[in-house]
Design a protein around this motif. Structure first.
Motif, mmCIF file in Angstrom:
data_model
loop_
_atom_site.group_PDB
_atom_site.id
_atom_site.type_symbol
_atom_site.label_atom_id
_atom_site.label_comp_id
_atom_site.label_asym_id
_atom_site.label_seq_id
_atom_site.Cartn_x
_atom_site.Cartn_y
_atom_site.Cartn_z
ATOM 1 N N CYS A 67 -0.351 6.584 5.204
ATOM 2 C CA CYS A 67 0.376 5.527 5.850
ATOM 3 C C CYS A 67 0.668 4.138 4.913
ATOM 4 C CB CYS A 67 -0.658 4.932 6.869
ATOM 5 S SG CYS A 67 -1.137 6.122 8.132
ATOM 6 N N THR A 68 1.860 3.450 5.320
ATOM 7 C CA THR A 68 2.137 2.472 4.422
ATOM 8 C C THR A 68 1.252 1.191 4.613
ATOM 9 O OG1 THR A 68 4.720 2.684 4.738
ATOM 10 C CG2 THR A 68 3.984 0.749 3.954
ATOM 11 N N ALA A 69 0.634 0.621 3.587
ATOM 12 C CA ALA A 69 -0.476 -0.370 3.886
ATOM 13 C C ALA A 69 -0.212 -1.453 4.683
ATOM 14 C CB ALA A 69 -0.913 -0.731 2.440
ATOM 15 N N ALA A 70 1.161 -1.974 4.745
ATOM 16 C CA ALA A 70 1.566 -3.041 5.509
ATOM 17 C C ALA A 70 1.368 -2.805 7.050
ATOM 18 C CB ALA A 70 3.048 -3.529 5.222
ATOM 19 N N TYR A 71 1.379 -1.612 7.563
ATOM 20 C CA TYR A 71 1.104 -1.342 8.743
ATOM 21 C C TYR A 71 -0.089 -1.029 9.298
ATOM 22 C CZ TYR A 71 6.278 -0.271 7.953
ATOM 23 O OH TYR A 71 7.684 -0.428 7.797
ATOM 24 N N ARG A 113 -16.350 10.296 10.437
ATOM 25 C CA ARG A 113 -16.375 9.569 9.625
ATOM 26 C C ARG A 113 -14.698 9.324 8.953
ATOM 27 N NH1 ARG A 113 -21.587 10.080 5.799
ATOM 28 N NH2 ARG A 113 -22.944 9.185 7.300
ATOM 29 N N VAL A 114 -14.049 8.322 8.743
ATOM 30 C CA VAL A 114 -12.819 8.228 8.463
ATOM 31 C C VAL A 114 -12.792 7.484 7.151
ATOM 32 C CG1 VAL A 114 -10.418 7.761 8.555
ATOM 33 C CG2 VAL A 114 -11.711 8.766 10.614
ATOM 34 N N GLN A 115 -12.291 7.576 5.989
ATOM 35 C CA GLN A 115 -12.208 6.815 4.699
ATOM 36 C C GLN A 115 -10.887 6.407 4.526
ATOM 37 O OE1 GLN A 115 -13.683 8.986 1.240
ATOM 38 N NE2 GLN A 115 -14.334 7.156 0.111
ATOM 39 N N ARG A 116 -11.009 5.102 4.028
ATOM 40 C CA ARG A 116 -9.646 4.525 3.674
ATOM 41 C C ARG A 116 -9.606 4.449 2.151
ATOM 42 N NH1 ARG A 116 -7.512 0.097 8.112
ATOM 43 N NH2 ARG A 116 -8.104 1.302 10.091
ATOM 44 N N ILE A 117 -8.519 5.056 1.549
ATOM 45 C CA ILE A 117 -8.291 5.323 0.214
ATOM 46 C C ILE A 117 -7.058 4.474 -0.277
ATOM 47 C CG2 ILE A 117 -8.093 6.591 -2.011
ATOM 48 C CD1 ILE A 117 -10.671 6.821 -0.524
ATOM 49 N N ARG A 118 -7.382 3.271 -0.981
ATOM 50 C CA ARG A 118 -6.077 2.542 -1.105
ATOM 51 C C ARG A 118 -5.424 2.884 -2.480
ATOM 52 N NH1 ARG A 118 -5.812 -1.474 2.571
ATOM 53 N NH2 ARG A 118 -7.917 -1.842 3.807
ATOM 54 N N GLN A 119 -4.025 2.930 -2.331
ATOM 55 C CA GLN A 119 -3.465 3.199 -3.332
ATOM 56 C C GLN A 119 -2.329 2.006 -3.254
ATOM 57 O OE1 GLN A 119 -2.078 7.437 -3.012
ATOM 58 N NE2 GLN A 119 -4.161 8.001 -4.174
ATOM 59 N N LYS A 120 -1.304 2.259 -4.602
ATOM 60 C CA LYS A 120 -0.278 1.228 -4.630
ATOM 61 C C LYS A 120 0.771 1.628 -3.233
ATOM 62 C CE LYS A 120 3.205 -0.721 -7.511
ATOM 63 N NZ LYS A 120 3.898 -0.564 -9.004
ATOM 64 N N GLY A 121 0.682 0.342 -2.306
ATOM 65 C CA GLY A 121 1.763 0.464 -1.254
ATOM 66 C C GLY A 121 1.198 1.132 -0.337
ATOM 67 N N CYS A 122 0.170 2.042 -0.325
ATOM 68 C CA CYS A 122 -0.293 3.034 1.014
ATOM 69 C C CYS A 122 -1.657 3.150 0.866
ATOM 70 C CB CYS A 122 0.578 4.453 0.741
ATOM 71 S SG CYS A 122 -0.140 5.425 -0.576
ATOM 72 N N VAL A 123 -2.003 3.666 2.074
ATOM 73 C CA VAL A 123 -3.576 4.011 2.088
ATOM 74 C C VAL A 123 -3.559 5.572 2.679
ATOM 75 C CG1 VAL A 123 -5.383 3.434 3.440
ATOM 76 C CG2 VAL A 123 -3.860 1.276 2.872
ATOM 77 N N ASN A 124 -4.506 6.190 2.077
ATOM 78 C CA ASN A 124 -4.666 7.593 2.728
ATOM 79 C C ASN A 124 -6.089 7.699 3.495
ATOM 80 O OD1 ASN A 124 -2.694 8.892 1.339
ATOM 81 N ND2 ASN A 124 -3.943 9.252 -0.460
ATOM 82 N N LEU A 125 -5.561 7.737 4.727
ATOM 83 C CA LEU A 125 -6.932 7.962 5.788
ATOM 84 C C LEU A 125 -7.444 9.342 5.654
ATOM 85 C CD1 LEU A 125 -5.344 6.316 8.937
ATOM 86 C CD2 LEU A 125 -7.151 5.232 7.525
#
Length: 247
Positions: free
Chosen positions: A93-97, A115-127
């Motif tokens: 998902c786009t991090a801004a949303y 459980r759901v983990q949020r992995i932050r990358q440049k400009g996006c987040v992987n759930l």
């Protein structure tokens, strides 16, 4: 509040920037408990998911609407890694949303995830969420990219989408779609009108999106090889009721 709901609340507050100590005070919990919940979030844990897999139980999903939304999100911009010891579902998902991030997480938790983990990358987040039962719920998973293989829904998935086409379409557009303002110039005058676009390299997924839009009575057309457009005023207004701008 149920213990699992308390843990999810602690994890959500931690992801939103609260410190572990402040969460412990707010929820009146021991610091070590909150620390364990937040630091180990996303680790493989199948103790609670086996009994929740509706395919293994041969029953309908507890929340069909949430599954329909998650199915659309997965087909749009998701990936299921089945080669790992424990399969992991990832939705980008786009991090801004931030609202969409929360909505996808709720759908994963309502469908199967413990459980759901949020992995932050440049400009996006992987759930992402681990469970050996994700392949049961997403039989479209396979090696390589989705547009390189046949994508079709199982009869039981089609039945769910038939009951909840709006949630399925919302998941698709939240992942691989957008609402934009189109501008055209005629006779020196500029005209503006809103339209929706859904882009995907898979012709099968584009066809599924078109099928679901037909179920909603939303007029659409293919504007490019890998994209469909919803541009008629009445169609845009109808899709606004089901999708709306991203946030």
């Amino acid at each position: 509040m149920h213990p699992l709901a308390i843990r999810r609340q602690a994890q959500l507050e931690h992801r939103n920037g609260s410190s572990i100590s402040s969460i412990a005070v707010h929820l009146d919990l021991p610091y070590p408990t909150v620390h364990r919940w937040c630091r180990n979030e996303g680790a493989p844990d199948s103790r609670f998911t086996e009994d929740r897999c509706f395919r293994c139980r041969a029953t309908a999903p507890t929340d069909q609407l949430q599954y329909a939304y998650l199915l659309g999100s997965y087909l749009g911009d998701g990936h299921l890694v089945t080669a790992a010891k424990v399969p992991v579902l990832r939705i980008s998902c786009t991090a801004a949303y931030t609202d969409i991030l929360d909505q996808v997480e709720r759908a994963m938790l309502a469908t199967l995830a413990n459980r759901v983990q949020r992995i932050r990358q440049k400009g996006c987040v992987n759930l992402q969420s681990y469970s050996k039962h994700w392949p049961c719920l997403f039989p479209q998973a396979g090696p390589g990219k989705k547009h390189d293989r046949k994508i079709d829904l199982e009869p039981w998935q089609r039945a769910i989408v038939l009951d909840h086409p709006a949630a399925f379409v919302q998941g698709l557009f939240h992942s691989d779609g957008c609402r934009t303002i189109n501008r055209i110039v005629k006779a020196g005058r500029t005209y503006e009108y809103p339209r929706y676009l859904f882009a995907n390299e898979s012709a099968d997924i584009l066809a599924l999106c078109g099928w679901a839009l037909d179920l909603l009575g939303v007029a659409w057309r293919l504007n490019r090889r890998n994209s469909l457009s919803v541009a008629r005023r009445d169609a845009v207004a109808l899709l606004d009721r089901h999708v709306g701008p991203k946030s």
